[in-house]
Design an enzyme around this catalytic site. Sequence first.
Site, PDB file in Angstrom:
ATOM      1  N   LYS A  76       0.857  -1.188   0.000  1.00  0.00           N
ATOM      2  CA  LYS A  76       0.000   0.000   0.000  1.00  0.00           C
ATOM      3  C   LYS A  76       0.880   1.221   0.000  1.00  0.00           C
ATOM      4  CE  LYS A  76      -3.918  -1.808   2.561  1.00  0.00           C
ATOM      5  NZ  LYS A  76      -4.512  -1.909   3.881  1.00  0.00           N
ATOM      6  N   ASP A 110      16.263  12.093  -4.306  1.00  0.00           N
ATOM      7  CA  ASP A 110      15.663  11.430  -3.140  1.00  0.00           C
ATOM      8  C   ASP A 110      16.128   9.979  -3.038  1.00  0.00           C
ATOM      9  OD1 ASP A 110      14.178  11.403  -0.827  1.00  0.00           O
ATOM     10  OD2 ASP A 110      12.319  10.817  -1.830  1.00  0.00           O
TER      11      ASP A 110
HETATM   12  P1  AMP Z   1       4.476   2.745  -3.285  1.00  0.00           P
HETATM   13  O1  AMP Z   1       3.120   3.326  -3.468  1.00  0.00           O
HETATM   14  O2  AMP Z   1       5.350   2.897  -4.481  1.00  0.00           O
HETATM   15  O3  AMP Z   1       5.112   3.179  -1.998  1.00  0.00           O
HETATM   16  O4  AMP Z   1       4.250   1.169  -3.172  1.00  0.00           O
HETATM   17  C1  AMP Z   1       3.710   0.549  -2.027  1.00  0.00           C
HETATM   18  C2  AMP Z   1       4.365  -0.786  -1.830  1.00  0.00           C
HETATM   19  O5  AMP Z   1       4.032  -1.660  -2.911  1.00  0.00           O
HETATM   20  C3  AMP Z   1       5.874  -0.729  -1.823  1.00  0.00           C
HETATM   21  O6  AMP Z   1       6.348  -0.444  -0.563  1.00  0.00           O
HETATM   22  C4  AMP Z   1       6.273  -2.114  -2.323  1.00  0.00           C
HETATM   23  O7  AMP Z   1       6.271  -3.032  -1.264  1.00  0.00           O
HETATM   24  C5  AMP Z   1       5.140  -2.462  -3.255  1.00  0.00           C
HETATM   25  N1  AMP Z   1       5.496  -2.171  -4.643  1.00  0.00           N
HETATM   26  C6  AMP Z   1       5.396  -0.974  -5.274  1.00  0.00           C
HETATM   27  N2  AMP Z   1       5.806  -1.053  -6.536  1.00  0.00           N
HETATM   28  C7  AMP Z   1       6.184  -2.337  -6.731  1.00  0.00           C
HETATM   29  C8  AMP Z   1       6.719  -3.047  -7.858  1.00  0.00           C
HETATM   30  N3  AMP Z   1       6.935  -2.458  -9.019  1.00  0.00           N
HETATM   31  N4  AMP Z   1       6.994  -4.364  -7.702  1.00  0.00           N
HETATM   32  C9  AMP Z   1       6.793  -4.977  -6.514  1.00  0.00           C
HETATM   33  N5  AMP Z   1       6.289  -4.358  -5.419  1.00  0.00           N
HETATM   34  C10 AMP Z   1       5.988  -3.052  -5.518  1.00  0.00           C
END
Ligand code: AMP
Length: 407
Positions: A147, A263
Site C-alpha cells: 500500500k 531522493d
Molecule cells: P508505493 O506506493 O510505491 O510506496 O508502493 C507501495 C508498496 O508496494 C511498496 O512499498 C512495495 O512493497 C510495493 N510495490 C510498489 N511497486 C512495486 C513493484 N513495481 N513491484 C513490486 N512491489 C511493488
Amino acid sequence: MASVGSLTRQFSALEVSQKQNGAGPTHQKKPSQNNVSKLLTKFAAPNPFPTSSSAPSTAIPKSTSTSSLQSKSKQTSRPASPAKPAAQQTIDIGRYDGGFELDNESRGEKVYGQAAEDLALDSSVSRIRPTREWHLTDFDIGRPLGKGKFGRVYMVRTKCEPHYILALKCLYKSEIVQSRVEKQIRREIEIQQNLRHPHVLRLYGYFHDDKRIFLMLEFAGKGELYKQLVKLGCFTEKRSSRYIDQMADALHYLHSKHVIHRDIKPENLLLGINGELKIGDFGWSVHAPGNRRTTLCGTLDYLPPEMVEGRDHSEKVDYWALGVLTYEFICGAPPFEDKSGHNATYKRIAKVDLKIPSKVSPEARDLIIKLLQYEPEKRIPLTDVRRHPWIVKYRSKSSSGSGQTAP
Ligand code: AMP
C-alpha cells in the site's frame, strides 16, 4: 541562508508529505516467491514491452497516426505471436482480495477543473511514446504487493498474450489533489516512462478513470530493499559494493538524461527477481537540462550540505546521497543521523561530521570519504566510483555489463 528553525519546519512538513510506509506496520508479510522467481527468471523477458513495433512480443503496439490517437479507438489487433505465453500464464500471481473495488467504494471523489486535466494521464495518447489503450479489465489481478500513500499495488497479468506479469499501482486523484502534488505526480510519471535502464524500474504504461490513475510498473519480484536492510541490520561489504555499483550505473544514466533524482534512500529502492537493484520512486526527481535548482526537497539524512544550506545544487546531490547510502548499507544507519533531532543532524551534515566505524574496510572508507565531500565539485565522479577498488573487488563477471556505463 534559511534559519535552522525554518528548515526544521520545512523538513517536518516534507516528512508528512512523504510516503509513510517505510518499514512501518502496514507492510504485510509476503508469501514465498520462490516458484514465481524461478519462472520469471527463466521466462520473463527483461523488457516485456519493447518500443519497436517490429518486435514480435510487443504487447503495447504504438499508435501510428494522430487520428488514431485522437479517436482513442480500442485496438483490436492482437500482438504478433508472443515468445513465451505459456510460461507467463503458469506463474501463480496469487489471490486477489478485491482491494481495488473495496477502495473505490469508500475512497476518493471525482476531481474537476485544472486538476482533472493534469491527472487525465493516459499513455495511449502520450506525445512521445504512445502505447495501446489500457483498462483495468485488461488484467487478471493477483496478490497485493503493498500500500502506498495514494493507493494499493497489485501483482497482475495481462489477459492478452503473452500474459505479462506487472505491478499495477493505483493512485486516487482526489488524494493527490488534497496533497497538492498533481504537477509532481505528472512529472514523476512523465520522467519514469521515458527511462530505460536495468536498474531503473520501468513504467510501461498508464491509464485513468474518473477517480483513479493506474501505473503499469515492472514487477520487482524481491520487493523492497529497505525491508532487507531492516531485517539484516546491515549488509556485507560484498553485497553493499554490488548495490552501489548498480546505483552508480543507474545514476550515471539518469544524469545523462538530465534527470537528478534528489531522493536516493533505501526506502525508494526495490529489488528485481534476481536481487538486482531498481530505483523505483521519482517523486522528487527533477528534469533539469542545464539549470540549477534551489527547491528544498528530500529526506534530511540524505541531504547534502548545499541543500540544507539552501544553496544552488546540481546532480552532485546524488553523489552525496550515494555516499550516505554506502555508509548506511555497511553500518546500518545513515552517517549524520542524530537522535537529538533534525537541527543536530542538519549541523552534522553542514560540518560533514563523519565518523566511520572501525569495522569498515579501508577501501570502503576511502570511497565514502570521496563521496561525502562538502564541495560538490570535489566528489568522486560516478564513472570513477565504478572503477574504485572497493567496487571492482566485488564485481562479479556477470554483473559488470548490466548497464550502460560499465567502465
Ligand atoms: P508505493 O506506493 O510505491 O510506496 O508502493 C507501495 C508498496 O508496494 C511498496 O512499498 C512495495 O512493497 C510495493 N510495490 C510498489 N511497486 C512495486 C513493484 N513495481 N513491484 C513490486 N512491489 C511493488
